[in-house]
Design an enzyme around this catalytic site. Structure first.
Site, PDB file in Angstrom:
ATOM      1  N   GLU A 166      41.094  43.834  31.304  1.00  7.08           N
ATOM      2  CA  GLU A 166      42.387  43.681  32.512  1.00  7.08           C
ATOM      3  C   GLU A 166      41.966  42.229  33.036  1.00  7.08           C
ATOM      4  OE1 GLU A 166      44.806  44.630  33.900  1.00  7.08           O
ATOM      5  OE2 GLU A 166      44.520  45.463  35.783  1.00  7.08           O
ATOM      6  N   THR A 201      50.815  38.911  37.076  1.00  6.03           N
ATOM      7  CA  THR A 201      49.823  38.904  38.190  1.00  6.03           C
ATOM      8  C   THR A 201      48.840  37.919  38.517  1.00  6.03           C
ATOM      9  OG1 THR A 201      49.707  41.494  37.248  1.00  6.03           O
ATOM     10  CG2 THR A 201      48.000  40.704  38.651  1.00  6.03           C
TER      11      THR A 201
HETATM   12  N1  HSE Z   1      45.441  44.772  43.073  1.00  2.63           N
HETATM   13  C1  HSE Z   1      46.144  43.880  42.182  1.00  2.63           C
HETATM   14  C2  HSE Z   1      46.803  42.953  42.741  1.00  2.63           C
HETATM   15  C3  HSE Z   1      46.812  44.785  41.221  1.00  2.63           C
HETATM   16  O1  HSE Z   1      47.618  43.297  43.606  1.00  2.63           O
HETATM   17  O2  HSE Z   1      46.781  41.835  42.423  1.00  2.63           O
HETATM   18  C4  HSE Z   1      47.425  44.036  40.195  1.00  2.63           C
HETATM   19  O3  HSE Z   1      48.228  44.870  39.555  1.00  2.63           O
END
Ligand code: HSE
Length: 309
Positions: free
Chosen positions: A132, A184
Site C-alpha cells: 500500500e 491518493t
Molecule cells: N487515510 C488515507 C487518506 C486513505 O485519506 O489519504 C487513502 O485511501
C-alpha cells in the site's frame, strides 16, 4: 507447500469521518479475487483476465506482488527463488477511494502467506502495508486493516501495527462513485501539515462519538459525529459537485455525507430511504455532467481464503 490459493478481499472506507489515517470500515462489496499458483517459471507474474478493472501488471508496481514479495522475504525466500502466477480479478475500481490498492495488497499478502503456511496476521498486515505504501506514498494502515480483519478498525499505533478491532452495527451505507479519478498520493499532498488546536479538539470529540455509536449500535450518533475538518475541506475540490451532492443526499434523508478515503467515492449513513438517497446523489452529479453510480453496501467480514490446494 500448497500449490494454489484463492482469496477474496473487499472494498473499505478509510478515515470514516474524523479518523484520518486511523478509522476504517470493511464493506461487503465490491470485491477482488486473487488466485495465486505455484509455477515452474521463477519470479512473480501477474495476469489480468478480461473481466475486471485494469491495474499495472509489472510486479514492481502492483501492490499485490509487492506485498507478496514482502511475505517471501519474511519467509527467508528471494522473490526469484520460486515461481508464482498471480491472477487478479479486480472488482474494485482503482482510484476510487474505496481501498482498491489495499485490497490488492492484502490479497497478494494473504494468498502468498497461505501458500507458505504463514498464519501470523501481523506479518500479513505488515506486508500489505508495504504494498500500500508504494502506491499511495505512505504506508497508512486504515485501508489494509479493515480489509484484512473485517468490521471496523482503529489504528492505535502505525509503527507497532497495533490495531483495534470493533464490530460495527448492522447498517446500510449508500456509496456513490463518480467518474472522477483521484490519486491518493496527490490527495495526500493537500492535507495540511498542522491543524489548529480547535480542529484537533473537535476531532477528538467526534472520534469518541463514533466509537460510542459503534459500541451502542447508535447509527444516529455515528452520523452526527461523522465529520472531518482536516481532510474533507481541502479534498472536496477534487470532487466536482461535492457540495450539491451533499445537499441532495441530506434532502433525500441521509444522516451524513463524506468522502471515502481520498475520494472520489462519497457515502452516506441512513436509517431508511437508501435507494432514494443514492438516486439523488447520482442525479445531482449528472446535473453538472459528472457520471456516477451508486450502490448500497453493508459492513464486511474481511479477507477470506476461498480455496487452498
Ligand atoms: N487515510 C488515507 C487518506 C486513505 O485519506 O489519504 C487513502 O485511501
Amino acid at each position: 507447500l500448497k500449490k494454489v490459493a484463492i482469496v477474496e478481499t473487499s472494498a473499505t472506507i478509510a478515515n470514516f469521518g474524523p479518523g484520518f489515517d486511523t478509522f476504517g470500515l470493511c464493506l461487503d462489496k465490491p470485491r477482488d479475487v486473487i488466485e495465486l499458483e505455484m509455477v515452474n517459471q521463477k519470479g512473480i507474474r501477474i495476469e489480468l483476465p478480461e473481466e475486471g478493472y485494469r491495474i499495472p501488471t509489472s510486479p514492481l508496481k502492483n501492490t499485490a506482488s509487492i506485498a507478496a514479495k514482502e511475505i517471501l522475504k519474511m519467509a527467508g525466500k528471494g522473490s526469484n527463488s520460486i515461481g508464482l502466477k498471480m491472477t487478479i480479478i479486480k472488482g474494485i475500481r482503482p482510484g476510487s477511494g474505496l481501498g482498491s490498492s489495499a485490497a490488492s495488497a492484502v490479497g497478494g499478502a494473504l494468498a502468498t502467506a497461505t501458500l507458505l503456511g504463514i498464519k501470523d496476521k501481523k506479518k500479513i498486515l505488515l506486508a500489505a502495508a508495504k504494498g500500500e505504501g508504494v502506491s499511495s506514498g505512505a504506508a497508512h494502515l486504515d485501508n489494509v486493516s479493515p480489509c484484512l480483519f473485517g468490521g471496523f478498525t482503529v489504528v492505535l499505533d502505525h509503527e507497532r501495527l497495533d490495531v483495534l478491532r470493533l464490530k460495527p452495527p448492522q447498517m446500510k451505507i449508500v456509496i456513490c462513485l463518480p467518474e472522477i479519478y483521484v490519486e491518493t498520493a496527490k490527495a495526500r499532498q493537500l492535507i495540511p501539515k498542522d491543524v489548529p488546536l480547535k480542529t484537533s479538539i473537535a476531532h477528538s470529540s467526534w472520534a469518541s462519538g463514533i466509537i460510542q455509536g459503534i459500541k451502542t449500535n447508535d447509527l444516529k450518533l455515528m452520523a452526527r459525529c461523522l465529520r472531518d475538518e482536516i481532510a474533507v475541506p481541502p479534498r472536496k475540490q477534487l470532487i466536482r459537485g461535492f457540495d450539491n451532492a451533499r445537499e441532495a443526499a441530506i434532502t433525500a434523508g441521509a444522516l451524513s455525507f463524506s468522502i471515502s478515503g481520498s475520494g472520489p467515492a462519497v457515502y452516506s449513513l441512513a436509517v431508511k430511504n437508501h435507494k432514494r438517497i443514492g438516486e439523488s446523489i447520482v442525479e445531482s452529479f449528472s446535473r453538472i455532467g459528472v457520471k456516477s453510480d451508486y450502490f448500497i453496501a453493508k459492513p464486511g467480514m474481511g479477507a477470506k481464503v476461498k480455496k487452498i490446494e
